[in-house]
Design a protein around this motif. Sequence first.
Motif, mmCIF file in Angstrom:
data_model
loop_
_atom_site.group_PDB
_atom_site.id
_atom_site.type_symbol
_atom_site.label_atom_id
_atom_site.label_comp_id
_atom_site.label_asym_id
_atom_site.label_seq_id
_atom_site.Cartn_x
_atom_site.Cartn_y
_atom_site.Cartn_z
ATOM 1 N N LEU C 309 0.920 -0.805 0.119
ATOM 2 C CA LEU C 309 0.070 0.134 0.391
ATOM 3 C C LEU C 309 0.645 1.460 0.199
ATOM 4 C CD1 LEU C 309 -2.642 -1.301 2.556
ATOM 5 C CD2 LEU C 309 -3.284 0.112 -0.417
ATOM 6 N N ARG C 310 2.117 1.147 0.423
ATOM 7 C CA ARG C 310 3.131 2.105 0.791
ATOM 8 C C ARG C 310 3.107 3.015 -0.532
ATOM 9 N NH1 ARG C 310 7.823 2.569 1.662
ATOM 10 N NH2 ARG C 310 8.919 4.726 2.092
ATOM 11 N N ARG C 311 3.693 1.276 -1.621
ATOM 12 C CA ARG C 311 4.651 2.215 -2.942
ATOM 13 C C ARG C 311 2.974 3.018 -3.586
ATOM 14 N NH1 ARG C 311 9.115 0.933 -3.463
ATOM 15 N NH2 ARG C 311 9.782 0.212 -1.202
ATOM 16 N N LEU C 312 1.545 2.283 -3.636
ATOM 17 C CA LEU C 312 0.365 3.132 -4.181
ATOM 18 C C LEU C 312 0.493 4.525 -4.053
ATOM 19 C CD1 LEU C 312 -1.409 -0.580 -3.466
ATOM 20 C CD2 LEU C 312 -0.696 0.275 -5.678
ATOM 21 N N PRO C 313 -1.296 4.458 -4.727
ATOM 22 C CA PRO C 313 -1.210 6.065 -4.337
ATOM 23 C C PRO C 313 -1.650 6.391 -3.166
ATOM 24 C CG PRO C 313 -1.926 5.377 -6.509
ATOM 25 C CD PRO C 313 -1.074 4.148 -5.833
ATOM 26 N N LEU C 314 -2.443 5.742 -2.735
ATOM 27 C CA LEU C 314 -3.302 5.798 -1.430
ATOM 28 C C LEU C 314 -2.411 5.846 -0.220
ATOM 29 C CD1 LEU C 314 -6.600 5.742 0.624
ATOM 30 C CD2 LEU C 314 -5.998 3.151 0.175
ATOM 31 N N GLY C 315 -0.828 4.912 0.286
ATOM 32 C CA GLY C 315 -0.294 5.110 0.874
ATOM 33 C C GLY C 315 0.910 6.293 0.764
ATOM 34 N N ARG C 316 0.604 6.656 -0.627
ATOM 35 C CA ARG C 316 1.226 8.190 -0.979
ATOM 36 C C ARG C 316 0.496 9.306 -0.044
ATOM 37 N NH1 ARG C 316 2.544 7.031 -5.880
ATOM 38 N NH2 ARG C 316 4.419 4.723 -6.103
ATOM 39 N N ALA C 317 -0.435 9.289 -0.644
ATOM 40 C CA ALA C 317 -1.006 9.930 0.195
ATOM 41 C C ALA C 317 -1.580 9.966 1.392
ATOM 42 C CB ALA C 317 -2.875 10.273 0.272
#
Lengths: 304, 302, 464
Positions: C309-317
Amino acid sequence: MDYLIQQVINGLTLGSIYGLIAIGYTMVFGIIGMVNFAHGDVFMLSAFVALIIFLALSQLFGTINLALALLLVLVAGMALTALWAWTIERVAYRPLRGSFRLAPMISAIGMSIFLSNFVQWAQGPNNKPLEMVPTEIITIALGAGSITLSWKQITIMVTTAVLLMALWYLVQKTPLGRAQRACEQDRKMASILGVDVDRTISLTFVIGAALAAVAGLLWMVNYSQVNFADGYVPGVKAFTAAVLGGIGSLQGAVLGGILIGLIETLWSAYFSLAYKDVAALLILIVVLVFMPSGLFGRPDVEKV
Amino acid sequence: MQPIADPLLTVDRLTMRFGGLLAINALTFEVGRGQITALIGPNGAGKTTVFNCITGFYQPTGGRMALAHRGPVQEQELAGLTASGRRYDRHACGGLFLLERMQDHEIAAKARVARTFQNIRLFPAMTVLENLIVAQHRELMKASRFSIAGLLGTKGYRAAEEQAVERARHWLEKTGLVDRADEPAGDLPYGAQRRLEIARAMCTQPMLLCLDEPAAGLNPRESADLTRLIRAIRDETGTSVLLIEHDMSVVMEISDHVVVIEYGCKIADGTPEEIKSDANVIAAYLGVEDAETAVAVVEAGA
Amino acid sequence: MAVDAARPQSHATPPQSPAAPPQTYMSAALPGALKSALLTALVTLGLCFPIVAWETQLDIESRLTLVSWWGYVAAFVAIAFVGRFAYVMWRALPREQRQAIAPRAKLSADVKQRIAIVGLLLLIFFPFISIAAAGTAGSIKWIDNYGTQILIYILLAWGLNIVVGLAGLLDLGYVAFYAVGAYSSALLAKNFGLSFWLCLPLAGIFAAMYGLMIGIPVLRLRGDYLAIVTLAFAEIVQRVAVNWDTVTGGYNGISGIPRPTLFGYSLSPGPDSLPSLLGLAPSPLYRVIFLFYLVLVMALLVNWVATRLRRLPLGRAWEALREDEIACRSLGINTVTTKLSAFATGAFFGGIAGPLFAARQGIVSPSSFVFMESAMILAIVVLGGLGSQLGVAIAAVVMIGGTELLRELGWLKAVFGPEFDPGKYRMLIFGFAMVLLMVVRPRGFITHRDPSITLGGRQTERQA
């Protein structure tokens, strides 16, 4: 009817204690915008200090005048608790000004955990019972029934009233109070104008802790026992009082404390003893969510 | 002062009141499509407040701010939308938005207004590239099917991510930051942070770019680079630019249109040439607040 | 306790020349250091009097008496004096010399990966190592008390890490999600006879729903208010668990929760259990080992989802939200739904830890879900470096495993007396370490932050 009046008196007694603790939360929040999570544990520690000094006095001098003993305990307790708060601010909070957003809060939580476990280590996990003030009561006839007023309650309310007046004088009429209010409004500007900001913040912690020490002694007087875990729930309730009164506002903290004391007592008397803490917690949530500036607080304007 | 033929944004009698303080008083101006418009005025005139209203950070007390993605706007379309009580109409004018009715994140996402901040607001612990990828959050979020496709690592999502990186690379090249892409944004020098903030705003593919004092704190060379960058943004992407700026040399050099406000009211509005010779403006700058700025105005006119 | 009185003097000492030996700096700083150390010792004396000096104890007539511990006071004062003196002298050295004597350790991504692989291998073979070392009977304690317990804490801390470490939302009531998960699965299993494998996801879903329910009103609040409100909610959950005894069993809790099965086969000793069908000697060890691997698999699953998740848009957000919420809004990120998603994801993971806890203990009771438990999980996340998966795991192993391990060391009892219980010092150390870490290295012991994406896809190493 006299049952109600009796409960109101009990509520006012309890509320005075909450109000004294709440002042510490509200003053610190006002000046550095931080919830001093360890304040409840400072209060608990001060109750232990009061207990030990009282015991030591009676062991050293045998039976002495009770009023004199209480006064000595009060002064010594205020001084020693203030030293704790001064050290805590110096060690755990001051180095974090300008650190990242969550750092002061996490440090305060760490300090709270440390203090309660430290007292548990030093004093053991058991309840410490001690009757400081005799349980004698005064009965006042009132219409058909009567209400009772104990010496404990009189001690608590008189002490609170006197100290609140002293605090009011300190904040409104002295240079320290002016410096404090200046730092509250604009710390950078205050420091440019020659206010020693660090010293003012330290003194704010010291005053808050001294009042918590008064509350600690009064807690001992009222409940006649203390435990290392007793900082947590009264701490949360006093914080609720500060928020309810409008955080940053002194009279708000006192009024909030009295309201919380009354609500808790009346809730226990008429509704449910088992859920008495839940009442305060629900008030905390409702106030923070729906009226975060409380009764007397200033609204929080977001800076973009 | 001539009316702008095809405004992107029409601000109509915008009013903002803080308690007893009237910060903006029935301010009316337009931002031309594909133009660079400067909003100038003495300190405390209410410029940043105007920005905060346009970008939805403040809810204005009154007035209308209409933004049309494709012009010109027909009067009845605007009147119809205003009367309907809706916040926007995706079909009229390729998208017609009433900004005063919308929340900050909707304005950025739907009306496509991007902004920078006076005191730079980057994500300091994240890298330069990550800052630019976060700016493309909504598109990537859709491509990742709200993380489901992303978790599985589908082809569609990978392609979208690749495209986002390419867009980021484009703006990194434009702003000269490509070598520092993998460094934490907080480690960049001040001028580079300002450029990065603009690059991040551009990665949202805005129709309107609002720059709040982009040249503040820059040295003359950086300032000149910035001027070139803003002009390139207008010329190459067609993005309309609204900027607040105190550096009059920058304002006079790049603006197509200048709006001057004082005490929340508009005192002049026109091309840089017109503003330089406007008696109200000179009086406001010379007489009221800031002698240095007034000198700059006079010099720039000379 | 540190007092800064001497710091100005120590800075004012003229550095004779860059190459001067340490002694020159030290002798110049000596008077200041002594003065500062003396002051610190005095303050420490004030702090220890009377809270350490006299312990209140109940005598046979249950009256309080005072027992003196002046030896401890003297020890603390001495420690404060020596510690402060050493610290000031150390600070008097120029930076280069300090670094030459004690260089700062840096963990590169490479080293971290190696630590992670070795750690994972150790975990996978841990039950066999224990059996080899302690025998079949002796290993149960090791696998259950060390292995499984620590893994549950790691799982919880990884869940909370999403909320606090990534999204920057200080949640002081994380234990409530754990409690909701544990109680809902226990009630579902006891009252409706649902199998463990159905209860596990349901517990997560219930906890996530509870997270959404409290998150919607609460997530608009500023950071420290959020912390207090989450704490209040968790307290309420605990009080309800205590007082609603017709459903929750009050203080006694719910016991006799069915143990998890594998494809319908029991692993506890009994006639129809899997080990006896396979012809193995009956032993509780199989159940313990099975539970260990079950928790390990769940923890790794949580880690996989969180890392991914951290490497996905959600995690970055989420991370962007932690860094600057206003900037997020200016980029079109709906901060309310983004915060809610972090809150609900963390809650879900906290929730699935509940049935695992119940499976280990066979009982759920309110005493397992008190504030100190939340504080402990938070401490693990903070000490692990707020956001670092590996750091959090190491912190859990060291802090939980370390204090458990101290109990095993017999000679400590010989030194400190028979009543010495290291478990009592756990929270004391946790609290102190949290403060110390915030003061010294607020971003955690492992300060390296892996970028979630790099230009051209290549991994580069940089110090955060």
